[in-house]
Write a protein that holds these residues in place. Structure first.
Motif, PDB file in Angstrom:
ATOM      1  N   VAL A 154       0.840  -1.198   0.000  1.00  0.00           N
ATOM      2  CA  VAL A 154       0.000   0.000   0.000  1.00  0.00           C
ATOM      3  C   VAL A 154       0.881   1.256   0.000  1.00  0.00           C
ATOM      4  O   VAL A 154       2.024   1.230   0.460  1.00  0.00           O
ATOM      5  N   PRO A 155       0.377   2.380  -0.519  1.00  0.00           N
ATOM      6  CA  PRO A 155       1.156   3.622  -0.519  1.00  0.00           C
ATOM      7  C   PRO A 155       1.564   4.032   0.899  1.00  0.00           C
ATOM      8  O   PRO A 155       0.946   3.627   1.884  1.00  0.00           O
ATOM      9  N   ASP A 156       2.606   4.854   0.969  1.00  0.00           N
ATOM     10  CA  ASP A 156       3.166   5.262   2.256  1.00  0.00           C
ATOM     11  C   ASP A 156       2.269   6.201   3.044  1.00  0.00           C
ATOM     12  O   ASP A 156       2.204   6.106   4.270  1.00  0.00           O
ATOM     13  N   ARG A 157       1.626   7.131   2.372  1.00  0.00           N
ATOM     14  CA  ARG A 157       0.869   8.185   3.058  1.00  0.00           C
ATOM     15  C   ARG A 157      -0.486   8.423   2.412  1.00  0.00           C
ATOM     16  O   ARG A 157      -0.669   8.218   1.213  1.00  0.00           O
ATOM     17  N   GLN A 174       3.619  -2.960  -5.545  1.00  0.00           N
ATOM     18  CA  GLN A 174       3.170  -1.577  -5.369  1.00  0.00           C
ATOM     19  C   GLN A 174       2.484  -1.072  -6.634  1.00  0.00           C
ATOM     20  O   GLN A 174       1.462  -0.387  -6.558  1.00  0.00           O
ATOM     21  N   GLN A 175       3.014  -1.399  -7.798  1.00  0.00           N
ATOM     22  CA  GLN A 175       2.387  -0.992  -9.055  1.00  0.00           C
ATOM     23  C   GLN A 175       0.986  -1.583  -9.176  1.00  0.00           C
ATOM     24  O   GLN A 175       0.058  -0.894  -9.617  1.00  0.00           O
ATOM     25  N   TYR A 176       0.836  -2.822  -8.782  1.00  0.00           N
ATOM     26  CA  TYR A 176      -0.471  -3.481  -8.819  1.00  0.00           C
ATOM     27  C   TYR A 176      -1.464  -2.777  -7.890  1.00  0.00           C
ATOM     28  O   TYR A 176      -2.600  -2.475  -8.288  1.00  0.00           O
ATOM     29  N   ILE A 177      -1.034  -2.469  -6.661  1.00  0.00           N
ATOM     30  CA  ILE A 177      -1.909  -1.790  -5.687  1.00  0.00           C
ATOM     31  C   ILE A 177      -2.261  -0.393  -6.189  1.00  0.00           C
ATOM     32  O   ILE A 177      -3.425   0.032  -6.113  1.00  0.00           O
ATOM     33  N   ILE A 178      -1.288   0.328  -6.719  1.00  0.00           N
ATOM     34  CA  ILE A 178      -1.536   1.670  -7.252  1.00  0.00           C
ATOM     35  C   ILE A 178      -2.573   1.603  -8.372  1.00  0.00           C
ATOM     36  O   ILE A 178      -3.509   2.410  -8.417  1.00  0.00           O
ATOM     37  N   LYS A 179      -2.444   0.630  -9.251  1.00  0.00           N
ATOM     38  CA  LYS A 179      -3.399   0.467 -10.348  1.00  0.00           C
ATOM     39  C   LYS A 179      -4.804   0.199  -9.821  1.00  0.00           C
ATOM     40  O   LYS A 179      -5.786   0.757 -10.329  1.00  0.00           O
ATOM     41  N   ILE A 187      -6.051   1.103  -6.842  1.00  0.00           N
ATOM     42  CA  ILE A 187      -6.571   2.320  -6.203  1.00  0.00           C
ATOM     43  C   ILE A 187      -7.004   3.327  -7.265  1.00  0.00           C
ATOM     44  O   ILE A 187      -8.078   3.917  -7.174  1.00  0.00           O
ATOM     45  N   ARG A 188      -6.177   3.500  -8.288  1.00  0.00           N
ATOM     46  CA  ARG A 188      -6.543   4.403  -9.383  1.00  0.00           C
ATOM     47  C   ARG A 188      -7.794   3.917 -10.105  1.00  0.00           C
ATOM     48  O   ARG A 188      -8.601   4.723 -10.570  1.00  0.00           O
ATOM     49  N   GLY A 189      -7.963   2.605 -10.168  1.00  0.00           N
ATOM     50  CA  GLY A 189      -9.159   2.025 -10.779  1.00  0.00           C
ATOM     51  C   GLY A 189     -10.430   2.385 -10.036  1.00  0.00           C
ATOM     52  O   GLY A 189     -11.520   2.362 -10.605  1.00  0.00           O
ATOM     53  N   GLU A 190     -10.294   2.738  -8.770  1.00  0.00           N
ATOM     54  CA  GLU A 190     -11.430   3.192  -7.959  1.00  0.00           C
ATOM     55  C   GLU A 190     -11.572   4.712  -8.002  1.00  0.00           C
ATOM     56  O   GLU A 190     -12.309   5.308  -7.215  1.00  0.00           O
ATOM     57  N   LYS A 191     -10.820   5.355  -8.906  1.00  0.00           N
ATOM     58  CA  LYS A 191     -10.901   6.796  -9.181  1.00  0.00           C
ATOM     59  C   LYS A 191     -10.267   7.679  -8.110  1.00  0.00           C
ATOM     60  O   LYS A 191     -10.600   8.861  -7.987  1.00  0.00           O
ATOM     61  N   PHE A 192      -9.317   7.128  -7.336  1.00  0.00           N
ATOM     62  CA  PHE A 192      -8.564   7.926  -6.374  1.00  0.00           C
ATOM     63  C   PHE A 192      -7.236   8.337  -6.992  1.00  0.00           C
ATOM     64  O   PHE A 192      -6.710   7.662  -7.882  1.00  0.00           O
TER      65      PHE A 192
END
Length: 90
Positions: free
Chosen positions: A32-35, A59-64, A66-71
């Motif tokens: 998950v992201p740091d902050r 981390q790239q997978y998690i970022i993708k 989260i971005r997929g949920e429009k954050f």
């Protein structure tokens, strides 16, 4: 520049600009992201990296996801980029 130094400087800058800044810890969920930063109805997820470094595959997978949920998720590898990112929400 070290990740910890970048994170410290950007978090201090964010707090001075009125952002609520939280360390994102999610037990049993690595990558998950740091902050998490919050201000005026905006939620940002920030992954800090040492200068020139990239997120791991996890981390790239998690970022993708989260971005997929429009954050908004940002990968920050310098103090200057961190400050510019935060300034873009003024």
């Amino acid at each position: 520049m070290l990740e910890s130094a970048i994170e410290s400087a950007v978090c201090k800058y964010a707090k001075n600009k009125g952002w609520l800044v939280y360390k994102f810890v999610s037990p049993n969920n690595r990558g998950v992201p740091d902050r998490i930063m919050l201000r005026n109805g905006v939620i940002l997820f920030i992954e800090f990296k040492a200068t020139g470094k990239q997120p791991t595959t996890l981390q790239q997978y998690i970022i993708k996801r989260i971005r997929g949920e429009k954050f908004k998720v940002y990968v920050i590898d310098s103090v200057e980029i961190g400050k510019k990112t935060l300034d873009s929400y003024d």
